[in-house]
Design an enzyme around this catalytic site. Structure first.
Site, PDB file in Angstrom:
ATOM      1  N   HIS A 103       0.954  -1.073  -0.059  1.00  0.00           N
ATOM      2  CA  HIS A 103       0.057  -0.035  -0.020  1.00  0.00           C
ATOM      3  C   HIS A 103       0.941   1.242   0.054  1.00  0.00           C
ATOM      4  O   HIS A 103       1.963   1.383   0.689  1.00  0.00           O
ATOM      5  CB  HIS A 103      -0.983  -0.065   1.196  1.00  0.00           C
ATOM      6  CG  HIS A 103      -1.913   1.051   1.199  1.00  0.00           C
ATOM      7  ND1 HIS A 103      -1.733   2.284   1.458  1.00  0.00           N
ATOM      8  CD2 HIS A 103      -3.278   0.926   0.809  1.00  0.00           C
ATOM      9  CE1 HIS A 103      -2.811   3.054   1.145  1.00  0.00           C
ATOM     10  NE2 HIS A 103      -3.865   2.370   0.952  1.00  0.00           N
ATOM     11  N   GLU A 152      -4.157   2.383  -7.150  1.00  0.00           N
ATOM     12  CA  GLU A 152      -4.392   3.271  -6.413  1.00  0.00           C
ATOM     13  C   GLU A 152      -3.610   4.348  -6.450  1.00  0.00           C
ATOM     14  O   GLU A 152      -2.419   4.268  -5.798  1.00  0.00           O
ATOM     15  CB  GLU A 152      -4.107   2.701  -4.962  1.00  0.00           C
ATOM     16  CG  GLU A 152      -5.241   1.706  -4.529  1.00  0.00           C
ATOM     17  CD  GLU A 152      -5.444   1.738  -2.780  1.00  0.00           C
ATOM     18  OE1 GLU A 152      -6.759   1.907  -2.544  1.00  0.00           O
ATOM     19  OE2 GLU A 152      -4.520   1.684  -2.146  1.00  0.00           O
ATOM     20  N   SER A 190     -10.698   7.126  -2.861  1.00  0.00           N
ATOM     21  CA  SER A 190     -11.697   7.903  -2.729  1.00  0.00           C
ATOM     22  C   SER A 190     -13.442   7.222  -3.307  1.00  0.00           C
ATOM     23  O   SER A 190     -13.965   7.926  -3.796  1.00  0.00           O
ATOM     24  CB  SER A 190     -11.678   9.291  -3.159  1.00  0.00           C
ATOM     25  OG  SER A 190     -10.692   9.965  -2.239  1.00  0.00           O
TER      26      SER A 190
END
Ligand code: PGA
Length: 229
Positions: A103, A152, A190
């Site tokens: 991440h 992402e 988001s």
């Protein structure tokens, strides 16, 4: 319904709770969300709590017989042994089905490199845990044998400013061209109940990785229902 049509694809909806929720809060969430998730093949809903909540969350999911999987947000690049503070895949495999790896918050705050991500992926694969590799774009390397990726973009995470579904689908397509058609690509950044459908209805997007909007049980139920419409 998303995924119906000629080729019924999987839809992954992954809740990344990050460093949030006490055990009591986590159990409250499971008791609300668990009964609301439709049971159908191909709908893969995964909760990724903090390590401290995992065993309780797993127990609640099992006892409730909810169609939820449990995941972790990281794991050790090493096996069992003298690695203070680390959580090895071998000791997690009884609880989890999936591990979020690489991440951007880990890359930024904890100096995680592509090499570390590859070692963690190897540990996950050796211990029946699906690695979910987070990438910035099609240039971020995906370790060997990893078939689940989340695109992402950093600027879209926690900002309320998601990428466009068209651009996300374009990156997903490039990743599939690079790593093969078996690769499943999720979008994260988001995602909310308002925009989820616009992402999962894209041919090359196989689901979503949800941070902020996954913390609230009602909102998360709306996200799942939004995918099913
Ligand atoms: P966000 O986070 O949904 O809060 O943008 C997504 C993620 O970091 O996985």
């Amino acid at each position: 319904m998303a995924g119906s049509g000629s080729n019924m694809k999987n839809i992954w909806i992954i809740a990344n709770w990050k460093s949030n929720k006490t055990i009591a809060e986590a159990l409250d969430w499971v008791s609300k969300v668990g009964p609301a998730i439709p049971k159908r093949d191909g709908l893969k809903v995964v909760i990724c709590p903090t390590f401290s909540c995992i065993s309780e969350v797993k127990k609640a999911v099992t006892v409730g017989n909810f169609p939820l999987m449990v995941g972790v947000q990281d794991l050790s690049p090493f096996g069992v042994g003298a690695y203070t503070g680390e959580e090895p895949a071998k000791l997690l495999e009884d609880y989890v089905n999936l591990a979020i790896l690489g991440h951007s918050e880990r890359r930024q705050n904890f100096g995680e490199t592509d090499e570390m991500v590859a070692k963690k992926a190897e540990q996950a694969l050796a211990n029946s845990t699906i690695p979910l590799i987070c990438v910035q774009n099609e240039e971020t390397p995906v370790p060997e044998d990893c078939k689940l990726v989340a695109y992402e973009p950093v600027w879209a995470i926690g900002t309320g400013n998601p990428d466009t579904p068209q651009n996300a689908a374009d990156v997903a397509k490039k990743l599939k061209q690079k790593y093969g058609g078996e690769l499943q690509v999720l979008y994260g950044g988001s995602v909310t109940s308002q925009n989820v459908k616009s992402f999962v209805s894209q041919e090359n997007i196989d689901g979503v990785l949800v941070g902020n909007a996954s913390l609230d049980a009602e909102e998360f139920i709306k996200i799942v229902k939004g995918c099913e419409e």
